[in-house]
Design a protein around this motif. Structure first.
Motif, PDB file in Angstrom:
ATOM      1  N   PHE A   1      68.352  85.970 -19.180  1.00 58.35           N
ATOM      2  CA  PHE A   1      69.333  85.789 -18.025  1.00 58.35           C
ATOM      3  C   PHE A   1      69.031  84.544 -17.305  1.00 58.35           C
ATOM      4  CE2 PHE A   1      69.012  90.131 -19.308  1.00 58.35           C
ATOM      5  CZ  PHE A   1      70.399  90.205 -19.085  1.00 58.35           C
ATOM      6  N   GLY A   2      67.692  84.134 -17.104  1.00 62.02           N
ATOM      7  CA  GLY A   2      67.441  82.628 -16.943  1.00 62.02           C
ATOM      8  C   GLY A   2      66.945  81.366 -17.062  1.00 62.02           C
ATOM      9  N   GLY A   3      67.111  81.646 -18.435  1.00 61.68           N
ATOM     10  CA  GLY A   3      67.176  80.523 -19.636  1.00 61.68           C
ATOM     11  C   GLY A   3      66.068  79.700 -19.483  1.00 61.68           C
ATOM     12  N   MET A   4      64.813  80.290 -19.086  1.00 67.13           N
ATOM     13  CA  MET A   4      63.038  80.239 -19.885  1.00 67.13           C
ATOM     14  C   MET A   4      62.054  81.130 -19.350  1.00 67.13           C
ATOM     15  SD  MET A   4      62.972  78.844 -15.351  1.00 67.13           S
ATOM     16  CE  MET A   4      64.254  77.688 -15.568  1.00 67.13           C
ATOM     17  N   GLU A   5      60.911  80.745 -19.637  1.00 66.60           N
ATOM     18  CA  GLU A   5      60.167  81.662 -19.849  1.00 66.60           C
ATOM     19  C   GLU A   5      59.617  82.538 -17.882  1.00 66.60           C
ATOM     20  OE1 GLU A   5      56.447  80.579 -21.946  1.00 66.60           O
ATOM     21  OE2 GLU A   5      57.614  81.045 -23.718  1.00 66.60           O
ATOM     22  N   PRO A   6      59.124  83.277 -18.028  1.00 60.56           N
ATOM     23  CA  PRO A   6      58.665  82.900 -16.135  1.00 60.56           C
ATOM     24  C   PRO A   6      57.096  82.767 -16.351  1.00 60.56           C
ATOM     25  CG  PRO A   6      58.452  85.853 -17.837  1.00 60.56           C
ATOM     26  CD  PRO A   6      58.937  83.954 -18.244  1.00 60.56           C
ATOM     27  N   HIS A   7      57.397  82.177 -14.987  1.00 62.00           N
ATOM     28  CA  HIS A   7      55.987  81.373 -14.934  1.00 62.00           C
ATOM     29  C   HIS A   7      56.206  81.440 -13.353  1.00 62.00           C
ATOM     30  CE1 HIS A   7      59.124  78.578 -15.249  1.00 62.00           C
ATOM     31  NE2 HIS A   7      58.532  77.506 -14.332  1.00 62.00           N
ATOM     32  N   VAL A   8      54.662  81.124 -12.758  1.00 67.16           N
ATOM     33  CA  VAL A   8      54.122  80.556 -11.873  1.00 67.16           C
ATOM     34  C   VAL A   8      54.238  79.514 -11.337  1.00 67.16           C
ATOM     35  CG1 VAL A   8      52.670  81.419  -9.889  1.00 67.16           C
ATOM     36  CG2 VAL A   8      54.174  83.360 -11.194  1.00 67.16           C
ATOM     37  N   ASN A   9      54.372  78.429 -10.565  1.00 67.08           N
ATOM     38  CA  ASN A   9      54.033  77.513  -9.643  1.00 67.08           C
ATOM     39  C   ASN A   9      52.998  78.027  -8.136  1.00 67.08           C
ATOM     40  OD1 ASN A   9      55.502  75.934 -11.533  1.00 67.08           O
ATOM     41  ND2 ASN A   9      57.039  76.364 -10.544  1.00 67.08           N
ATOM     42  N   LYS A  10      51.347  77.457  -8.888  1.00 72.37           N
ATOM     43  CA  LYS A  10      50.587  77.783  -7.738  1.00 72.37           C
ATOM     44  C   LYS A  10      50.339  77.187  -6.831  1.00 72.37           C
ATOM     45  CE  LYS A  10      47.737  80.407 -11.372  1.00 72.37           C
ATOM     46  NZ  LYS A  10      45.830  80.672 -12.272  1.00 72.37           N
ATOM     47  N   GLY A  11      50.097  75.902  -6.934  1.00 67.01           N
ATOM     48  CA  GLY A  11      51.084  75.608  -5.412  1.00 67.01           C
ATOM     49  C   GLY A  11      51.334  75.942  -4.149  1.00 67.01           C
ATOM     50  N   PRO A  12      52.303  76.107  -4.402  1.00 71.06           N
ATOM     51  CA  PRO A  12      53.871  76.800  -3.992  1.00 71.06           C
ATOM     52  C   PRO A  12      52.901  78.827  -3.179  1.00 71.06           C
ATOM     53  CG  PRO A  12      55.003  75.918  -5.676  1.00 71.06           C
ATOM     54  CD  PRO A  12      53.724  75.655  -5.440  1.00 71.06           C
ATOM     55  N   ALA A  13      52.976  79.218  -4.573  1.00 70.15           N
ATOM     56  CA  ALA A  13      52.827  80.508  -5.046  1.00 70.15           C
ATOM     57  C   ALA A  13      51.766  80.780  -3.666  1.00 70.15           C
ATOM     58  CB  ALA A  13      52.147  81.238  -6.561  1.00 70.15           C
ATOM     59  N   THR A  14      49.910  79.736  -4.454  1.00 72.70           N
ATOM     60  CA  THR A  14      49.603  79.872  -2.896  1.00 72.70           C
ATOM     61  C   THR A  14      50.011  80.112  -1.591  1.00 72.70           C
ATOM     62  OG1 THR A  14      48.297  78.529  -4.590  1.00 72.70           O
ATOM     63  CG2 THR A  14      47.028  79.286  -2.457  1.00 72.70           C
ATOM     64  N   VAL A  15      50.572  78.980  -1.331  1.00 67.06           N
ATOM     65  CA  VAL A  15      50.504  78.912   0.538  1.00 67.06           C
ATOM     66  C   VAL A  15      51.971  79.674   0.973  1.00 67.06           C
ATOM     67  CG1 VAL A  15      52.473  77.788   2.137  1.00 67.06           C
ATOM     68  CG2 VAL A  15      50.742  75.949   0.028  1.00 67.06           C
ATOM     69  N   LEU A  16      52.801  80.592  -0.413  1.00 64.94           N
ATOM     70  CA  LEU A  16      53.153  81.521   0.841  1.00 64.94           C
ATOM     71  C   LEU A  16      52.435  82.425   0.818  1.00 64.94           C
ATOM     72  CD1 LEU A  16      56.283  81.212  -2.154  1.00 64.94           C
ATOM     73  CD2 LEU A  16      56.697  81.151   0.669  1.00 64.94           C
ATOM     74  N   ARG A  17      51.433  82.816  -0.135  1.00 62.24           N
ATOM     75  CA  ARG A  17      50.454  84.378  -0.403  1.00 62.24           C
ATOM     76  C   ARG A  17      49.478  84.142   0.930  1.00 62.24           C
ATOM     77  NH1 ARG A  17      48.651  88.362  -3.627  1.00 62.24           N
ATOM     78  NH2 ARG A  17      46.653  89.115  -3.367  1.00 62.24           N
ATOM     79  N   ALA A  18      48.880  83.098   0.952  1.00 64.91           N
ATOM     80  CA  ALA A  18      48.289  83.185   2.547  1.00 64.91           C
ATOM     81  C   ALA A  18      49.151  83.207   3.592  1.00 64.91           C
ATOM     82  CB  ALA A  18      47.766  81.530   2.161  1.00 64.91           C
ATOM     83  N   TYR A  19      50.315  83.054   3.329  1.00 64.63           N
ATOM     84  CA  TYR A  19      50.963  82.794   5.138  1.00 64.63           C
ATOM     85  C   TYR A  19      51.652  84.535   5.252  1.00 64.63           C
ATOM     86  CZ  TYR A  19      54.978  83.262   7.751  1.00 64.63           C
ATOM     87  OH  TYR A  19      56.152  83.920   8.613  1.00 64.63           O
ATOM     88  N   GLN A  20      51.641  85.139   3.816  1.00 61.56           N
ATOM     89  CA  GLN A  20      51.995  86.833   4.032  1.00 61.56           C
ATOM     90  C   GLN A  20      51.111  87.292   4.593  1.00 61.56           C
ATOM     91  OE1 GLN A  20      53.138  88.359  -0.034  1.00 61.56           O
ATOM     92  NE2 GLN A  20      54.822  89.396   1.255  1.00 61.56           N
ATOM     93  N   LEU A  21      49.526  86.975   3.873  1.00 59.64           N
ATOM     94  CA  LEU A  21      48.600  87.871   3.910  1.00 59.64           C
ATOM     95  C   LEU A  21      47.714  87.429   5.175  1.00 59.64           C
ATOM     96  CD1 LEU A  21      47.362  88.263   0.632  1.00 59.64           C
ATOM     97  CD2 LEU A  21      48.142  89.524   1.404  1.00 59.64           C
ATOM     98  N   ASN A  22      47.780  86.931   6.011  1.00 56.21           N
ATOM     99  CA  ASN A  22      47.548  86.163   7.116  1.00 56.21           C
ATOM    100  C   ASN A  22      48.076  86.551   8.164  1.00 56.21           C
ATOM    101  OD1 ASN A  22      44.429  85.706   6.394  1.00 56.21           O
ATOM    102  ND2 ASN A  22      46.047  84.253   4.763  1.00 56.21           N
ATOM    103  N   GLY A  23      49.422  88.103   8.257  1.00 56.71           N
ATOM    104  CA  GLY A  23      49.983  87.652   9.493  1.00 56.71           C
ATOM    105  C   GLY A  23      51.237  87.138   9.209  1.00 56.71           C
ATOM    106  N   GLY A  24      51.263  86.517   7.989  1.00 58.57           N
ATOM    107  CA  GLY A  24      52.942  86.611   8.398  1.00 58.57           C
ATOM    108  C   GLY A  24      54.669  87.504   7.553  1.00 58.57           C
ATOM    109  N   PHE A  25      54.523  88.817   8.649  1.00 60.68           N
ATOM    110  CA  PHE A  25      55.067  89.473   8.578  1.00 60.68           C
ATOM    111  C   PHE A  25      55.155  90.958   9.956  1.00 60.68           C
ATOM    112  CE2 PHE A  25      50.652  91.488   7.741  1.00 60.68           C
ATOM    113  CZ  PHE A  25      50.410  92.229   8.531  1.00 60.68           C
ATOM    114  N   THR A  26      56.093  91.579   9.789  1.00 61.99           N
ATOM    115  CA  THR A  26      56.354  92.247  11.320  1.00 61.99           C
ATOM    116  C   THR A  26      55.740  93.525  10.845  1.00 61.99           C
ATOM    117  OG1 THR A  26      58.557  91.481  11.043  1.00 61.99           O
ATOM    118  CG2 THR A  26      58.086  92.636  13.110  1.00 61.99           C
ATOM    119  N   PRO A  27      54.928  93.535  11.939  1.00 54.95           N
ATOM    120  CA  PRO A  27      54.119  94.514  11.852  1.00 54.95           C
ATOM    121  C   PRO A  27      54.687  95.958  12.524  1.00 54.95           C
ATOM    122  CG  PRO A  27      52.836  93.041  13.439  1.00 54.95           C
ATOM    123  CD  PRO A  27      53.909  92.499  13.013  1.00 54.95           C
TER     124      PRO A  27
END
Length: 713
Positions: free
Chosen positions: A335-361
């Motif tokens: 359905f997506g036309g490609m193998e699933p994969h992660v681009n670690k650069g932007p993924a690292t930024v998103l994860r750091a944001y999420q785990l370091n206060g990037g959410f509504t308590p």
């Protein structure tokens, strides 16, 4: 769109595969309703899974805008409306779910549509109530839990406009219209399930989900179980049971479990009987377990309790999730036309944001909900507010959704509708509790029409006088009883300089102008009341045009000591400052309001953070400045002007000095500042708005230098 780049072609969860595989067959006996599969098919055919998540992210942005627009339409302060929209726009868990092939974003669209239909155009008539019923039916087809929203909407339709007190028939008509409209899609869906499966049911998941909840608390030794239902009693003893998710999906989903069944029985039938027995004999145990799960969502942090659905499922990962299931890769390629994969650069930024206060308590959401409930129950000013019922709708919708979800199992994914509902509910509730907004529109550039009329009045009174080097400007509104002593005690000279007094009467309804004139002051009378900020701005420009070199301000109510005027002016005369303000915290204060005492300190801290300068008092009305500086600062606030002036001076590079000064209680009359919380909310709005204008948006070529000094003597 960082998430779209990070996780290609999308994040595919177990349920995602079910949605995708069901796009063509639309089997109603699956774990999830068919509504999302219906929406997926055209998007997948157009551009695959990447198109789906791009659309979901764009929709997420539009939902934030829609919440802000609705809040503003209902009269919520701009800054508060922005806070109501912020979780949808900034919460990393919301962004993560938008990157998933999951129904949550589409469900959010229906939630926001429901709010707009019922709140956006006043008290709903039967036609809008019917439209709300159709939206509820669509929400049910997307997520089964949507059926619980009927309770919240029905409650709102009963209480809105107080029609249940004055016109019961109106309540009956609009409630019946909503229920009848909801029955159309609901009945059609249930009929479709029956036609396809031979069962009267609302989904294919009801037996296993209910089994999961009851299996956790079932005290089998005390339950009247027969041969068949006893097979469904967990082998683990009470206190060592697994979580709801494990029983509902892992154990129940095992085709070999629970083994051979008694003749003439089926697995769904026995699971339903077992759950019914537990509910009848242990209702309080089931309710207690669901209640505890409901409260988990209001925790200040995001953690995984033992045996809950793992939180990491809804967090950005550095490797592609769920690849252990071969169906994940298969769905991605098909359905997506490609193998699933992660681009670690932007993924690292998103994860750091999420785990370091990037959410509504969750605690913030809970506080917002309590504020909304307080308003809905008519606490304080909310009793007379038209927003009382408006706050009830989103908070009751949030409660029934989250409580309904918790009745089956807890997952942080199921808490996401709270990002749509609780912040808006809190914003509406807080606005209702504070009372009518006292915010007035920003002033036009000087001189505006009112300024011009006031200047004409001044010329008629005084001609074109040449002012003394020092002019004390006093803004006065209905201060006839208190301004006389202030003017009588005003020194004629200060540090060897002659002193003139200019009283700007701000549309007063008493004889303030006459009293001021009788005491020898220059009087400029504005034809309408605009606020202290507007009056002072007019006074600054009028004094400067008349030749004043220095301007001081004081209030007309006698709170400040005129004898301290030489001390106030001295740093300017010595060339050490361009702007001098008194500070009650460095000096003496006879406080008559505990709330105001706290506010002075809170706003001093906020201003210090925003300007990176140490400040102790941002609202002291006894100030002195160079006349040119007073006219060069951008002043657009008709009220709550003191922080705009102070931050404006600092933003333009002015040298600011704070001195210890005395502040007494009012000598006459009552404060024009309004209710403490309302004043505080507006003061915060002006301070943050001025900071944004002067420190963020100000062109780079304007100097950002400036020094703030504190003097203790």
């Amino acid at each position: 769109m960082l998430a779209t780049i990070a996780y290609r072609p999308a994040i595919i969860y177990v349920d995602s595969v079910h949605y995708l595989e069901n796009m063509r067959s639309l089997k109603p006996d699956q774990l999830n309703p068919i509504g999302y599969s219906v929406l997926l098919r055209p998007l997948v055919e157009i551009g695959g899974l990447t198109t789906v998540v791009i659309v979901q992210h764009v929709v997420g942005l539009l939902l934030g805008v829609a919440i802000y627009a609705l809040a503003r339409r209902l009269g919520v302060y701009r800054w508060l409306a922005a806070l109501a929209a912020a979780p949808l726009l900034l919460d990393a868990y919301q962004v993560q779910i938008e990157q998933n092939i999951m129904a949550e974003t589409a469900f959010d669209v229906l939630l926001v549509a429901l709010l707009w239909v019922l709140l956006g155009w006043g008290v709903p008539n039967w036609k809008r109530a019917a439209l709300a019923g159709l939206i509820l039916g669509a929400a049910f087809a997307l997520r089964t839990i949507g059926v619980t929203l009927v309770v919240a909407v029905l409650l709102y339709l009963v209480v809105v406009g107080a029609a249940w007190r004055t016109s019961v028939w109106r309540v009956v008509v609009r409630s019946a219209a909503m229920l009848a409209a909801f029955a159309i899609p609901f009945g059609a869906y249930v009929g479709y399930v029956h036609a396809e499966t031979g069962r009267w049911a609302i989904s294919g998941a009801e037996n296993q989900v209910l089994y999961g909840r009851t299996a956790v608390v079932a005290n089998c030794a005390k339950l009247p179980l027969d041969e068949g239902t006893r097979l469904f009693c967990p082998k683990e003893p009470l206190g060592e049971r697994m979580g709801v998710d494990r029983y509902a999906h892992n154990r129940y989903g095992d085709p070999n479990w629970p083994g051979e069944l008694p003749p003439g029985t089926t697995k769904p039938q026995l699971a339903k009987e077992f759950s019914g027995i537990v509910l009848r004999h242990q209702p309080f145990d089931v309710a207690w377990a669901a209640g505890k799960d409901f409260l988990k969502g209001f925790a200040p942090t995001r953690t995984t309790s033992p045996d809950d659905v793992p939180l990491e499922r809804w967090q950005f990962q550095l490797s592609y999730p769920n690849l252990q299931d071969e169906k994940t890769a298969q769905a991605s390629e098909k359905f997506g036309g490609m193998e699933p994969h992660v681009n670690k650069g932007p993924a690292t930024v998103l994860r750091a944001y999420q785990l370091n206060g990037g959410f509504t308590p969750g605690l913030v959401l809970g506080i917002a909900g309590l504020i909304a409930l307080a308003a809905a129950f008519g606490v304080g000013r909310a009793k007379q507010s038209r927003l009382r019922a408006a706050a009830l709708l989103p908070v009751s919708a949030a409660v029934v959704l989250l409580l309904g979800s918790a009745a089956f199992e807890f997952s942080w994914r199921y808490q996401l509708p709270g990002l749509v509902l609780f912040p808006l509910a809190g914003a509406l509730g807080l606005t209702a509790l504070l009372g009518r907004s006292q915010q007035r529109p920003p002033l036009a550039a000087y001189p505006d029409k009112v300024d011009s009329e006031a200047l004409d009045d001044f010329k008629d009174r005084h001609g074109d006088p040449a002012f003394a080097p020092l002019v004390v400007v006093i803004a006065a509104y209905n201060e006839a009883g208190g301004i006389g002593p202030v003017l009588a005690n005003m020194p004629k000279t200060c540090s060897g300089l002659p002193v003139d007094v200019l009283v700007v009467v701000d549309g007063a309804e008493d004889d303030t102008a006459e009293v001021a004139a009788a005491h020898g002051a220059y009087v400029c009378a504005a034809p309408v009341n605009r606020g202290q900020g507007a009056a002072l701005r007019l006074g600054y420009h009028l004094a400067a045009q008349g030749g004043a070199q220095y301007i001081a301000t004081t209030d007309a109510d006698g709170q400040y000591d005129n004898d301290e005027l030489p001390v106030l002016l001295q740093p300017i005369l010595e060339g050490r400052a361009d702007f001098v303000t008194g500070s009650r915290r460095l000096g003496q204060e006879d406080a008559d309001s505990r709330l105001r005492w706290v506010g002075v300190r809170v706003f001093a801290v906020l201003a210090s953070i925003l300007t990176r300068k140490k400040l102790t008092d941002t609202s002291f009305g006894f100030r002195a400045m160079r006349a040119g500086l007073a006219c060069s600062v951008t002043l657009r606030e008709p009220q709550y002007q003191s922080s705009e002036l102070l931050l404006g001076v600092l933003g333009t590079g002015g040298r600011v000095v704070e001195l210890p000064m005395t502040m007494r209680r009012r000598g006459d009359g009552s404060s024009k500042k309004g209710p403490g919380l309302v004043y505080g909310a507006n003061y915060a709005r002006v301070m943050t708005g001025t900071w944004w204008r002067e420190y963020v948006l100000r062109p780079a070529w304007r100097t950002r230098t400036g020094r703030t000094a504190r003097t203790s003597g």
